[in-house]
Write an enzyme that holds these catalytic residues in place. Sequence first.
Site, PDB file in Angstrom:
ATOM      1  N   LYS A   9      14.256 -14.558   1.758  1.00 45.11           N
ATOM      2  CA  LYS A   9      13.170 -15.517   0.965  1.00 45.11           C
ATOM      3  C   LYS A   9      13.816 -15.657  -0.496  1.00 45.11           C
ATOM      4  O   LYS A   9      14.599 -15.009  -1.148  1.00 45.11           O
ATOM      5  CB  LYS A   9      11.853 -14.818   1.188  1.00 45.11           C
ATOM      6  CG  LYS A   9      11.381 -14.593   2.661  1.00 45.11           C
ATOM      7  CD  LYS A   9      10.004 -14.069   2.704  1.00 45.11           C
ATOM      8  CE  LYS A   9       9.473 -13.730   3.850  1.00 45.11           C
ATOM      9  NZ  LYS A   9       8.017 -13.421   3.809  1.00 45.11           N
ATOM     10  N   ARG A  85      13.031  -5.373  12.766  1.00 47.18           N
ATOM     11  CA  ARG A  85      11.653  -5.274  12.360  1.00 47.18           C
ATOM     12  C   ARG A  85      11.370  -3.780  11.896  1.00 47.18           C
ATOM     13  O   ARG A  85      10.703  -3.404  10.711  1.00 47.18           O
ATOM     14  CB  ARG A  85      10.643  -5.438  13.338  1.00 47.18           C
ATOM     15  CG  ARG A  85      10.395  -6.810  13.723  1.00 47.18           C
ATOM     16  CD  ARG A  85       9.716  -7.750  12.823  1.00 47.18           C
ATOM     17  NE  ARG A  85       8.172  -7.395  12.719  1.00 47.18           N
ATOM     18  CZ  ARG A  85       7.265  -8.340  11.782  1.00 47.18           C
ATOM     19  NH1 ARG A  85       7.913  -9.432  11.586  1.00 47.18           N
ATOM     20  NH2 ARG A  85       6.197  -7.996  11.761  1.00 47.18           N
ATOM     21  N   THR A  91       4.311  -5.574   6.309  1.00 47.59           N
ATOM     22  CA  THR A  91       4.331  -6.857   5.436  1.00 47.59           C
ATOM     23  C   THR A  91       4.342  -6.860   4.227  1.00 47.59           C
ATOM     24  O   THR A  91       4.952  -7.146   3.282  1.00 47.59           O
ATOM     25  CB  THR A  91       3.054  -7.809   6.322  1.00 47.59           C
ATOM     26  OG1 THR A  91       3.377  -7.809   7.608  1.00 47.59           O
ATOM     27  CG2 THR A  91       3.092  -9.150   5.422  1.00 47.59           C
ATOM     28  N   ARG A 102      11.558  -3.923   2.950  1.00 44.70           N
ATOM     29  CA  ARG A 102      10.512  -4.360   1.921  1.00 44.70           C
ATOM     30  C   ARG A 102       9.965  -3.168   1.222  1.00 44.70           C
ATOM     31  O   ARG A 102       9.488  -3.115   0.038  1.00 44.70           O
ATOM     32  CB  ARG A 102       9.153  -4.974   2.818  1.00 44.70           C
ATOM     33  CG  ARG A 102       9.667  -6.158   3.346  1.00 44.70           C
ATOM     34  CD  ARG A 102       8.891  -6.651   4.684  1.00 44.70           C
ATOM     35  NE  ARG A 102       8.683  -8.025   4.798  1.00 44.70           N
ATOM     36  CZ  ARG A 102       7.948  -8.483   5.935  1.00 44.70           C
ATOM     37  NH1 ARG A 102       7.285  -7.578   6.602  1.00 44.70           N
ATOM     38  NH2 ARG A 102       8.205  -9.592   6.160  1.00 44.70           N
ATOM     39  N   ASN A 112       7.992 -10.718  -0.264  1.00 38.27           N
ATOM     40  CA  ASN A 112       8.482  -9.306   0.610  1.00 38.27           C
ATOM     41  C   ASN A 112       9.819  -9.475   1.186  1.00 38.27           C
ATOM     42  O   ASN A 112       9.970  -9.162   1.999  1.00 38.27           O
ATOM     43  CB  ASN A 112       7.314  -9.175   1.500  1.00 38.27           C
ATOM     44  CG  ASN A 112       7.047 -10.178   2.510  1.00 38.27           C
ATOM     45  OD1 ASN A 112       7.846 -11.129   2.611  1.00 38.27           O
ATOM     46  ND2 ASN A 112       6.194  -9.905   3.400  1.00 38.27           N
ATOM     47  N   HIS A 115      11.954 -12.520   5.949  1.00 45.77           N
ATOM     48  CA  HIS A 115      11.375 -12.721   7.319  1.00 45.77           C
ATOM     49  C   HIS A 115      12.223 -12.195   8.319  1.00 45.77           C
ATOM     50  O   HIS A 115      13.531 -12.223   8.270  1.00 45.77           O
ATOM     51  CB  HIS A 115      11.146 -14.151   7.456  1.00 45.77           C
ATOM     52  CG  HIS A 115      10.735 -14.463   8.970  1.00 45.77           C
ATOM     53  ND1 HIS A 115       9.468 -14.504   9.452  1.00 45.77           N
ATOM     54  CD2 HIS A 115      11.364 -14.807  10.020  1.00 45.77           C
ATOM     55  CE1 HIS A 115       9.154 -14.580  10.718  1.00 45.77           C
ATOM     56  NE2 HIS A 115      10.571 -14.933  11.152  1.00 45.77           N
TER      57      HIS A 115
HETATM   58  P1  IDP Z   1       5.378 -10.517   8.558  1.00 40.18           P
HETATM   59  O1  IDP Z   1       6.280 -11.463   7.596  1.00 40.18           O
HETATM   60  O2  IDP Z   1       5.569  -9.014   8.327  1.00 40.18           O
HETATM   61  O3  IDP Z   1       5.787 -10.870  10.151  1.00 40.18           O
HETATM   62  P2  IDP Z   1       2.957 -12.240   8.793  1.00 40.18           P
HETATM   63  O4  IDP Z   1       1.614 -11.579   9.005  1.00 40.18           O
HETATM   64  O5  IDP Z   1       3.520 -12.936   9.964  1.00 40.18           O
HETATM   65  O6  IDP Z   1       4.052 -11.041   8.473  1.00 40.18           O
HETATM   66  O7  IDP Z   1       3.068 -13.164   7.712  1.00 40.18           O
HETATM   67  C1  IDP Z   1       4.167 -14.027   7.123  1.00 40.18           C
HETATM   68  C2  IDP Z   1       4.071 -13.839   5.622  1.00 40.18           C
HETATM   69  O8  IDP Z   1       3.036 -14.371   5.059  1.00 40.18           O
HETATM   70  C3  IDP Z   1       4.396 -12.616   5.218  1.00 40.18           C
HETATM   71  O9  IDP Z   1       5.756 -12.085   5.297  1.00 40.18           O
HETATM   72  C4  IDP Z   1       4.166 -12.718   3.700  1.00 40.18           C
HETATM   73  O10 IDP Z   1       5.124 -13.366   2.901  1.00 40.18           O
HETATM   74  C5  IDP Z   1       2.817 -13.754   3.839  1.00 40.18           C
HETATM   75  N1  IDP Z   1       1.466 -13.052   3.943  1.00 40.18           N
HETATM   76  C6  IDP Z   1       1.090 -12.359   4.781  1.00 40.18           C
HETATM   77  N2  IDP Z   1      -0.338 -12.015   4.629  1.00 40.18           N
HETATM   78  C7  IDP Z   1      -0.594 -12.329   3.248  1.00 40.18           C
HETATM   79  C8  IDP Z   1      -1.563 -12.363   2.435  1.00 40.18           C
HETATM   80  O11 IDP Z   1      -2.456 -11.526   2.574  1.00 40.18           O
HETATM   81  N3  IDP Z   1      -1.494 -12.850   1.153  1.00 40.18           N
HETATM   82  C9  IDP Z   1      -0.270 -13.247   0.570  1.00 40.18           C
HETATM   83  N4  IDP Z   1       0.929 -13.697   1.676  1.00 40.18           N
HETATM   84  C10 IDP Z   1       0.907 -12.851   2.849  1.00 40.18           C
HETATM   85 MG    MG Z   2       5.217 -12.783  11.148  1.00 38.54          MG
END
Ligand code: IDP
Ligand code: MG
Length: 154
Positions: A9, A85, A91, A102, A112, A115
């Site tokens: 990212k 993962r 996250t 992370r 973070n 992805h």
């Molecule tokens: P992941 O990346 O751990 O799979 P997901 O829930 O799929 O998590 O969310 C995708 C991305 O969206 C996260 O990596 C993060 O960058 C962003 N994100 C998720 N939840 C939040 C939030 O509550 N606030 C701001 N950004 C978020």
């Molecule tokens: Mg995800």
Amino acid sequence: MEKTLIIFKPSAMERGYVGQIITRFQQKGLIISGCKMMQLDEKILREHYAHLVDKPFFPNLMAAMMASPVIVMCLRGKDAINVVRLMTGATNGREALPGTIRGDFSSSNQENIIHASSCPEDAAAEVARFFRPEEIFDWVPQNIRFVYSAFEMD
Ligand code: IDP
Ligand code: MG
């Protein structure tokens, strides 16, 4: 062996952590099957983050993902989706365990660093979303028998 999709990212690009993170994946024995740099746009992000489009933070997330070019990578290995993962961590960088990517490089729930695909269905769709078939190489390094035992090879 499984394939999984990684995105470095803008938080990794801007902060200069791409090399250190690739090193972690290579130390683990994961194989780089595809790698390229690209600028994400709204269309691909609406597909990639379809599960988040209705969230209040989505516009900000989209802007953050377009803040710089990204590097997308396809990694291959035994149970690669779960392995990556686990290496990625939770996250929210403030909750991700130390030792995870992370946990070691992020203090944010949005910024973070990477992805990583979360399940086989997503991984297949994501590799196809970001790479053309000819950009994926099903090569196997010569040292693979020192990464996995004969009993672990598919
Ligand atoms: P992941 O990346 O751990 O799979 P997901 O829930 O799929 O998590 O969310 C995708 C991305 O969206 C996260 O990596 C993060 O960058 C962003 N994100 C998720 N939840 C939040 C939030 O509550 N606030 C701001 N950004 C978020
Ligand atoms: Mg995800």
